[in-house]
Write a protein that holds these residues in place. Structure first.
Motif, PDB file in Angstrom:
ATOM      1  N   GLN A 261       0.825  -1.207   0.000  1.00 55.71           N
ATOM      2  CA  GLN A 261       0.000   0.000   0.000  1.00 55.71           C
ATOM      3  C   GLN A 261       0.865   1.266   0.000  1.00 55.71           C
TER       4      GLN A 261
ATOM      5  N   SER B 231      -6.105  -0.801  16.733  1.00 56.42           N
ATOM      6  CA  SER B 231      -7.285  -1.545  16.238  1.00 56.42           C
ATOM      7  C   SER B 231      -8.421  -1.470  17.243  1.00 56.42           C
TER       8      SER B 231
ATOM      9  N   GLN C 136      -8.700   8.045   5.792  1.00 62.57           N
ATOM     10  CA  GLN C 136      -9.255   6.835   5.180  1.00 62.57           C
ATOM     11  C   GLN C 136     -10.256   6.159   6.114  1.00 62.57           C
TER      12      GLN C 136
ATOM     13  N   ASP D 285     -10.905   2.731   5.753  1.00 62.64           N
ATOM     14  CA  ASP D 285     -10.425   1.363   5.968  1.00 62.64           C
ATOM     15  C   ASP D 285      -9.133   1.381   6.807  1.00 62.64           C
TER      16      ASP D 285
ATOM     17  N   LEU E  96      -8.189  -0.609   9.276  1.00 63.62           N
ATOM     18  CA  LEU E  96      -7.579  -1.920   9.511  1.00 63.62           C
ATOM     19  C   LEU E  96      -6.592  -2.281   8.400  1.00 63.62           C
ATOM     20  N   SER E  97      -6.915  -1.857   7.186  1.00 61.17           N
ATOM     21  CA  SER E  97      -6.002  -2.090   6.065  1.00 61.17           C
ATOM     22  C   SER E  97      -4.703  -1.318   6.257  1.00 61.17           C
ATOM     23  N   VAL E  98      -4.821  -0.091   6.781  1.00 64.83           N
ATOM     24  CA  VAL E  98      -3.643   0.724   7.070  1.00 64.83           C
ATOM     25  C   VAL E  98      -2.762   0.028   8.102  1.00 64.83           C
TER      26      VAL E  98
ATOM     27  N   LYS F  74      -2.678  -3.175   8.863  1.00 63.19           N
ATOM     28  CA  LYS F  74      -2.114  -4.409   8.292  1.00 63.19           C
ATOM     29  C   LYS F  74      -0.875  -4.112   7.468  1.00 63.19           C
ATOM     30  N   PHE F  75      -0.989  -3.107   6.574  1.00 62.19           N
ATOM     31  CA  PHE F  75       0.159  -2.789   5.719  1.00 62.19           C
ATOM     32  C   PHE F  75       1.285  -2.122   6.508  1.00 62.19           C
TER      33      PHE F  75
END
Length: 745
Positions: A427, A466, A516, A518, A520-522, A524-525
């Motif tokens: 990302q 989180s 953003q 999302d 959780l995506s941040v 994770k990456f």
């Protein structure tokens, strides 16, 4: 009060006090300053509808801040200016690197190497280099929408000037903060050093463990001393601050001498252990004195500038009186050699007490007419000025240079990380490069610990973030928590890298949570990028032109031995010439202490490296300890001849001193050229020492009982000087044998 309740209250009180000290610290103050410098332009930009301008100013301030470290105010200002210029240039060049990957990679590699190579100019230059690298890698992920790249780069430079302006205002509000914090830390470290030294008096303590602790404390103290020298000697004298700075410089001088006196050992440890085993009552008496001085230094650190809280001298005077009575009784038993040994040791503690009293007197705000201030022109000779000759770049442009290898290693790792981030669906590929820049250091041990702390901190921070984003959905709360996390992270960078990584992750996640949905995506990456960056850094340190300390330790030993040899030469010269103590003498002493600490730090770095990359660790450690022991004897001799009227140096003294210097010269020759012929066969004893000490013992037995004060003083001098000369000769011989055994083949 219930013991359990009392322990809880004590724990809370201690933690509250630590929190107070943390909030008052210059680390927290700097973090708040950076927080203001970053957030104020961004908030103003949002309010005025020019977010990108505010963002550029905030980022410019943030990227220029690393060179704002303790030291001379002038050096800080120059460092921030150079950082701002480098940030501007790096961002401008990095902003135009959005080409095909194959074309961008070599340019990125060359830029990374060039910026990292600036570190050859010292510690502050390495921080300026870090600013440039941050700007370079983060410019790869930034796309200017409202302005051109050159405009954004120019605003980053303005942001650096904004941070410099804020720093000058901050310093003007509280100009004493840095000096007071470092002095307080030096009081505490010196107190701990004295306490550890006092424990060594007890023959039943673990001497190996205590000596190791002394080496570590000495390294910390030496580092603190270097920073204080720069702050107190190189800082401009401003109106209303002149007397304050001059008094603090005098206090600092007393603390430096206290370290020398604490290191000094009037006899070797084995002789001292035997004496205290035979007379255990002296252990408690001397420990009472030493521990009380340590306690008083701790109280001084807590008192700050409050004269009312400075400790009194009553208790310590009683401790000295008790020791004197015990030693006087030993003389009556005709144990003359032991009497002289203890009398000499007592006088070292009395000198220590004199320095402690002078510190308290100076803190008590005495009349400036009564103070003999230090000449600052002379004092500047004690500050090691950094060389900025361009020739230094040419001199280090070789794989033999640690900085060259690090720069090359960093450039290759950054190129590999960028290629990896471009080829696979990461990302934010620039986060990989950011992790590499933050983690990869010139030494293996530091790189390994930073990689581990960074990854663990990112995992913990990601887990906490989180949970918070699940519970809270307010962007204003995210903004406030992001700024608070950033301030805490920056204030913990030097104290706890793992905790700093936790709060850095929280700050990044909260800021992205505003932009953003999302989140959780941040997270994770963020974790994935950190793992990849940490793994690349660790692998690069292992396999890309690694610098192993076992190769460098030989040079560190040489520097320490040479510094001790120079200090010995100054002591011998002063003992023969008498008169006033020359400045060159104190400079030689400072260098000896500094190089001994540097040697200990080098060994610690070697000890952190893989076992397969260590060579003759036990023997190298023994050389480190012997260097420290040699310096302890030099300090003992140094203090005695400074504070006592000494007799004329005899021909036998000159011969003995020459033998020791020759031994050290052979050690250096052995380490440098590997010419160690006859080293293994050298003897730790010499007839000149045996004859002189036997003669001294007969003289003591015959004359001590009826000797007057002047004769006793002469006997004390002879006893201490020849004991030290014999010990120095024996130690230097042992060093020579070890140097021969660890020589490179």
């Amino acid at each position: 009060m219930n013991p359990f309740v009392l322990s809880i209250v004590t724990l809370i009180s201690k933690n509250f006090k630590e929190l107070q000290n943390f909030l008052k610290s210059i680390s927290f103050s700097k973090a708040v300053r950076i927080g203001i410098a970053v957030t104020l332009p961004i908030v103003t930009g949002i309010q005025l509808g020019h977010l990108e301008i505010g963002l550029a100013l905030g980022l410019g301030a943030f990227w220029s801040s690393p060179s704002d470290v303790s030291g001379s105010v002038r050096h800080k200002e120059i460092g921030i200016l150079f950082s701002a210029a480098l940030v501007m240039a790096a961002s401008f060049m990095g902003g135009y690197l959005h080409y095909e990957t194959w074309l961008s990679l070599p340019v990125l590699g060359v830029l990374s190497f060039a910026i990292a190579f600036i570190s050859v100019y010292g510690f502050r230059a390495s921080l300026i280099s870090f600013s440039g690298l941050l700007a370079l890698v983060l410019s790869l992920g930034h796309k200017a929408e409202e302005m051109e790249i050159y405009q954004f780069a120019a605003l980053l430079g303005v942001g650096g000037l904004w941070y410099l302006f804020l720093t000058k205002i901050w310093h003007g509000i509280n100009p004493k903060a840095e000096t007071e914090e470092f002095l307080t830390e030096t009081y505490k470290l010196t107190a701990e050093f004295l306490e550890t030294r006092g424990k060594l008096v007890d023959p039943h303590e673990d001497h190996e463990k205590l000596r190791s602790k002394l080496l570590d404390l000495q390294s910390e103290l030496t580092e603190n001393h270097e920073t204080l020298r720069e702050i107190l000697i190189l800082s401009r004298k401003t109106s209303g601050m002149s007397n304050y700075q001059d008094k603090r410089l005098l206090i600092f001088a007393q603390l430096v001498e206290m370290l020398e006196t604490a290191i000094a050992n009037p006899v070797n440890y084995d002789r001292m252990d035997a004496l205290f085993n035979a007379h255990p009552q002296y252990v408690n008496r001397f420990q009472d004195v030493i521990f009380e001085m340590s306690h008083q230094l701790q109280l001084i650190s807590e008192a700050g500038n409050d004269k009312k809280n400075l400790p009194t001298n009553d208790k310590i005077r009683q401790c000295f009186e008790d020791v004197r009575l015990e030693i006087a009784s030993l003389r009556e038993t005709e144990n003359y050699e032991e009497y002289l040994m203890l009398q000499n040791f007592l006088e070292y503690q009395e000198k220590q007490f004199t320095k402690l009293k002078r510190i308290k007197w100076l803190l008590g705000d005495p009349n400036t007419m009564e103070i003999d201030f230090i000449d600052r022109k002379v004092a500047k000779r004690f500050v090691a000025l950094q060389e900025y000759d361009p020739v230094l770049l040419v001199r280090n442009f070789s794989l033999k240079s640690t900085i060259f290898r690090h720069s090359f290693r960093l450039a290759v790792t950054v190129m590999f990380g960028y290629a990896l981030g471009s080829l696979f669906p990461f990302q934010n590929p620039h986060w990989i490069l950011l992790t590499v820049v933050v983690i990869l250091r010139p030494s293996y041990g530091l790189t390994k610990s930073r990689a581990k702390d960074r990854f663990i901190g990112t995992l913990i921070g990601g887990a906490i973030a989180s949970g918070i984003v699940f519970l809270i959905h307010d962007p204003y709360v995210y903004g406030a928590m992001g700024v608070a996390s950033l301030i805490i992270a920056l204030s913990l960078v030097q104290k706890n890298n793992k905790a700093s990584a936790i709060f850095i992750t929280l700050s990044v996640v909260f800021i992205y949570a505003i932009i953003q949905t999302d989140v959780l995506s941040v997270i994770k990456f963020r974790i994935l990028d950190t793992l990849v960056g940490a793994g690349l850094s660790y692998a690069a340190m292992l396999w890309l032109w690694p610098t192993w300390e076992f190769v460098e330790i030989n040079e560190s030993i040489q520097k320490s031995v040479k510094a001790n040899k120079d200090f010995l030469h100054k002591i011998i010269d002063f003992y023969q010439r008498k008169g006033n103590l020359p400045t060159s003498y104190n400079i030689a002493r400072k260098e000896a202490f500094l190089e001994t600490s540097n040697l200990n730090s080098a060994f610690q770095r070697m000890a952190q490296e893989p076992k397969s990359k260590q060579r003759k660790t036990d023997k190298n450690y023994e050389l480190v300890v012997l260097n420290h022991t040699f310096l302890a004897s030099l300090a003992s001799l140094s203090i005695y001849i400074q504070y006592h009227k000494t007799t004329e140096a005899s021909d036998r003294f000159k011969i003995a001193a020459k033998k020791i210097e020759e031994n050290l010269g052979q050690v250096l020759q052995c380490l440098k050229d590997k010419k160690c012929d006859g080293a293994e066969a050298s003897s730790n004893s010499d007839p000149i020492f045996k004859e002189q000490l036997d003669k001294l013992r007969k003289l003591q037995t015959r004359n001590m009982a009826s000797a007057d004060k002047e004769n006793i003083r002469e006997l004390q001098e002879t006893h201490l000087v020849w004991e030290q000369l014999q010990w120095l000769f024996s130690t230097s011989n042992h060093m020579l044998k070890l140097a021969a055994s660890v020589k490179r083949k």
